[in-house]
Design a protein around this motif. Structure first.
Motif, PDB file in Angstrom:
ATOM      1  N   THR A 123     -59.504 -13.746 -62.793  1.00 52.12           N
ATOM      2  CA  THR A 123     -60.654 -13.662 -62.213  1.00 52.12           C
ATOM      3  C   THR A 123     -62.197 -14.255 -63.592  1.00 52.12           C
ATOM      4  O   THR A 123     -62.264 -14.367 -64.307  1.00 52.12           O
ATOM      5  CB  THR A 123     -60.930 -12.233 -61.504  1.00 52.12           C
ATOM      6  N   PRO A 124     -63.323 -15.498 -62.987  1.00 52.80           N
ATOM      7  CA  PRO A 124     -62.874 -16.092 -61.733  1.00 52.80           C
ATOM      8  C   PRO A 124     -61.860 -17.161 -61.356  1.00 52.80           C
ATOM      9  O   PRO A 124     -61.625 -17.775 -62.109  1.00 52.80           O
ATOM     10  CB  PRO A 124     -64.450 -16.246 -61.540  1.00 52.80           C
ATOM     11  N   THR A 125     -61.526 -17.052 -59.868  1.00 60.27           N
ATOM     12  CA  THR A 125     -60.399 -18.573 -59.786  1.00 60.27           C
ATOM     13  C   THR A 125     -61.429 -18.940 -58.380  1.00 60.27           C
ATOM     14  O   THR A 125     -61.631 -18.468 -58.036  1.00 60.27           O
ATOM     15  CB  THR A 125     -59.811 -17.678 -59.744  1.00 60.27           C
ATOM     16  N   THR A 126     -62.074 -20.098 -58.545  1.00 66.51           N
ATOM     17  CA  THR A 126     -61.808 -20.486 -57.581  1.00 66.51           C
ATOM     18  C   THR A 126     -61.644 -21.915 -56.762  1.00 66.51           C
ATOM     19  O   THR A 126     -60.704 -22.558 -57.095  1.00 66.51           O
ATOM     20  CB  THR A 126     -63.949 -21.846 -57.763  1.00 66.51           C
ATOM     21  N   LEU A 127     -61.324 -21.542 -55.624  1.00 70.09           N
ATOM     22  CA  LEU A 127     -60.589 -22.554 -54.903  1.00 70.09           C
ATOM     23  C   LEU A 127     -61.534 -23.271 -53.709  1.00 70.09           C
ATOM     24  O   LEU A 127     -62.342 -22.815 -53.203  1.00 70.09           O
ATOM     25  CB  LEU A 127     -59.577 -22.103 -53.589  1.00 70.09           C
ATOM     26  N   VAL A 128     -60.799 -24.637 -53.848  1.00 70.31           N
ATOM     27  CA  VAL A 128     -62.115 -25.470 -52.872  1.00 70.31           C
ATOM     28  C   VAL A 128     -60.613 -26.140 -51.292  1.00 70.31           C
ATOM     29  O   VAL A 128     -59.841 -26.360 -51.562  1.00 70.31           O
ATOM     30  CB  VAL A 128     -62.627 -27.057 -53.132  1.00 70.31           C
ATOM     31  N   VAL A 129     -61.502 -25.860 -50.357  1.00 67.47           N
ATOM     32  CA  VAL A 129     -60.315 -25.097 -49.425  1.00 67.47           C
ATOM     33  C   VAL A 129     -61.242 -25.621 -48.070  1.00 67.47           C
ATOM     34  O   VAL A 129     -62.496 -26.114 -47.988  1.00 67.47           O
ATOM     35  CB  VAL A 129     -60.522 -23.258 -48.826  1.00 67.47           C
ATOM     36  N   ARG A 138     -58.588 -26.306 -57.777  1.00 66.93           N
ATOM     37  CA  ARG A 138     -58.475 -24.583 -57.850  1.00 66.93           C
ATOM     38  C   ARG A 138     -59.503 -25.250 -59.580  1.00 66.93           C
ATOM     39  O   ARG A 138     -58.751 -26.060 -60.373  1.00 66.93           O
ATOM     40  CB  ARG A 138     -56.695 -24.317 -58.195  1.00 66.93           C
ATOM     41  N   HIS A 139     -60.401 -24.106 -59.448  1.00 64.27           N
ATOM     42  CA  HIS A 139     -60.872 -23.961 -61.119  1.00 64.27           C
ATOM     43  C   HIS A 139     -60.694 -22.307 -61.807  1.00 64.27           C
ATOM     44  O   HIS A 139     -61.282 -21.293 -60.961  1.00 64.27           O
ATOM     45  CB  HIS A 139     -62.265 -24.132 -61.177  1.00 64.27           C
ATOM     46  N   VAL A 140     -59.805 -22.320 -62.626  1.00 58.91           N
ATOM     47  CA  VAL A 140     -59.825 -21.232 -63.188  1.00 58.91           C
ATOM     48  C   VAL A 140     -60.899 -20.747 -64.624  1.00 58.91           C
ATOM     49  O   VAL A 140     -60.709 -21.017 -65.233  1.00 58.91           O
ATOM     50  CB  VAL A 140     -58.620 -21.056 -63.574  1.00 58.91           C
ATOM     51  N   GLY A 141     -61.473 -19.742 -63.842  1.00 52.10           N
ATOM     52  CA  GLY A 141     -62.895 -19.734 -65.345  1.00 52.10           C
ATOM     53  C   GLY A 141     -63.989 -20.230 -64.980  1.00 52.10           C
ATOM     54  O   GLY A 141     -64.273 -20.252 -63.481  1.00 52.10           O
ATOM     55  N   VAL A 142     -64.984 -20.137 -65.570  1.00 52.59           N
ATOM     56  CA  VAL A 142     -65.994 -20.409 -65.359  1.00 52.59           C
ATOM     57  C   VAL A 142     -66.150 -21.746 -64.953  1.00 52.59           C
ATOM     58  O   VAL A 142     -66.158 -22.370 -65.906  1.00 52.59           O
ATOM     59  CB  VAL A 142     -67.185 -19.511 -65.994  1.00 52.59           C
ATOM     60  N   PRO A 143     -66.424 -22.902 -63.851  1.00 56.58           N
ATOM     61  CA  PRO A 143     -66.592 -23.855 -63.426  1.00 56.58           C
ATOM     62  C   PRO A 143     -67.953 -24.509 -63.826  1.00 56.58           C
ATOM     63  O   PRO A 143     -68.089 -24.519 -63.946  1.00 56.58           O
ATOM     64  CB  PRO A 143     -66.366 -24.569 -62.109  1.00 56.58           C
ATOM     65  N   ARG A 144     -66.982 -25.908 -64.716  1.00 58.81           N
ATOM     66  CA  ARG A 144     -67.934 -26.478 -65.466  1.00 58.81           C
ATOM     67  C   ARG A 144     -68.505 -27.263 -63.428  1.00 58.81           C
ATOM     68  O   ARG A 144     -68.671 -27.744 -63.493  1.00 58.81           O
ATOM     69  CB  ARG A 144     -67.948 -27.493 -65.940  1.00 58.81           C
ATOM     70  N   ARG A 145     -70.312 -27.655 -63.837  1.00 59.31           N
ATOM     71  CA  ARG A 145     -70.676 -28.793 -63.198  1.00 59.31           C
ATOM     72  C   ARG A 145     -70.028 -29.828 -62.555  1.00 59.31           C
ATOM     73  O   ARG A 145     -69.611 -30.083 -60.843  1.00 59.31           O
ATOM     74  CB  ARG A 145     -71.697 -28.162 -62.928  1.00 59.31           C
ATOM     75  N   ALA A 146     -70.220 -30.032 -63.791  1.00 58.91           N
ATOM     76  CA  ALA A 146     -69.595 -31.793 -63.156  1.00 58.91           C
ATOM     77  C   ALA A 146     -68.164 -31.894 -63.349  1.00 58.91           C
ATOM     78  O   ALA A 146     -67.352 -32.653 -62.285  1.00 58.91           O
ATOM     79  CB  ALA A 146     -69.309 -32.588 -64.881  1.00 58.91           C
ATOM     80  N   ASP A 147     -67.134 -31.132 -63.448  1.00 57.14           N
ATOM     81  CA  ASP A 147     -65.451 -30.757 -62.919  1.00 57.14           C
ATOM     82  C   ASP A 147     -65.644 -30.841 -61.825  1.00 57.14           C
ATOM     83  O   ASP A 147     -64.552 -30.801 -61.267  1.00 57.14           O
ATOM     84  CB  ASP A 147     -65.168 -29.718 -64.138  1.00 57.14           C
ATOM     85  N   LEU A 148     -66.874 -30.036 -61.402  1.00 52.52           N
ATOM     86  CA  LEU A 148     -66.466 -29.205 -60.161  1.00 52.52           C
ATOM     87  C   LEU A 148     -66.747 -30.039 -58.968  1.00 52.52           C
ATOM     88  O   LEU A 148     -66.545 -30.217 -58.572  1.00 52.52           O
ATOM     89  CB  LEU A 148     -67.575 -27.621 -59.752  1.00 52.52           C
ATOM     90  N   LEU A 149     -68.099 -30.808 -59.265  1.00 49.68           N
ATOM     91  CA  LEU A 149     -68.886 -32.007 -58.604  1.00 49.68           C
ATOM     92  C   LEU A 149     -67.349 -33.176 -58.269  1.00 49.68           C
ATOM     93  O   LEU A 149     -67.147 -33.871 -57.734  1.00 49.68           O
ATOM     94  CB  LEU A 149     -69.700 -32.736 -59.133  1.00 49.68           C
ATOM     95  N   GLY A 150     -66.491 -33.251 -59.559  1.00 49.78           N
ATOM     96  CA  GLY A 150     -65.485 -34.081 -59.936  1.00 49.78           C
ATOM     97  C   GLY A 150     -64.155 -33.744 -59.095  1.00 49.78           C
ATOM     98  O   GLY A 150     -63.668 -34.737 -58.361  1.00 49.78           O
TER      99      GLY A 150
END
Length: 187
Positions: free
Chosen positions: A151-157, A166-178
């Motif tokens: 945790t945290p794990t973020t899924l884009v659903v 899927r992003h494990v840990g705190v996602p960087r803004r740029a990675d999340l937007l990508g």
């Protein structure tokens, strides 16, 4: 407080604290033996018999990624893009025509708060993108079925409940937007 023991003409003194320490050590040994006996008894009761068929080989322990706070081993592998609509209830899937950022977090996770701030910031700038959070302690079945190991794990659903990224840990803004870019509508 001391006691004198006399044996055959000579004597020696034993401090009361020595007696207390010896009694405490004896109690610890007895409790440890009792725990070991209970564990062995439970294992022997749950051990498979020959009628159950062959015993599967144990898998090698999986320590998880560097920095894992909890050992949350999945039952089976889950690859990004696999349909998880049978696992995720409707309230965790993306909204109709949009996407959801589903954060799996735990109560005492400092990184989860930082991750929530990033997700809320990104969702605030993109219509149709919602943030949902699930406490893994409240939904352990999702941990096993989705293969969540940290945790945290973020899924884009998506709205059908399909994991797109899927992003494990705190996602960087740029990675999340990508990771959102291929599924975001432009125009």
């Amino acid at each position: 407080m001391s006691r004198t023991f006399v044996r055959g003409g000579g004597g020696f003194r034993v401090s009361g604290w020595v007696l207390v320490a010896a009694a405490a050590a004896l109690a610890v040994v007895l409790v440890a033996g009792l725990v070991l006996a209970v564990v062995r008894l439970r294992r022997s009761r749950s051990a498979p018999t020959e009628a159950d068929g062959p015993t599967p080989l144990p898998s090698a322990p999986d320590p998880g990624p560097e920095g894992t706070r909890r050992d949350l081993r999945p039952v089976g592998p889950q690859r990004p893009g696999d349909a998880v609509s049978g696992v995720l209830p409707r309230d965790l899937a993306g909204p109709p025509g949009g996407l959801a950022l589903l954060q799996l977090s735990s109560q005492f996770c400092a990184d989860c708060r930082a991750s929530r701030a990033v997700l809320t910031d990104v969702a605030g700038e993109h219509p149709g993108l919602t943030v949902r959070e699930v406490d893994v302690a409240m939904r352990p079945e999702l941990v096993r079925l989705l293969g969540i190991r940290r945790t945290p794990t973020t899924l884009v659903v998506d709205p059908a409940g399909v994991e797109l990224a899927r992003h494990v840990g705190v996602p960087r803004r740029a990675d999340l937007l990508g990771s959102l870019a291929p599924w975001r509508r432009t125009g």
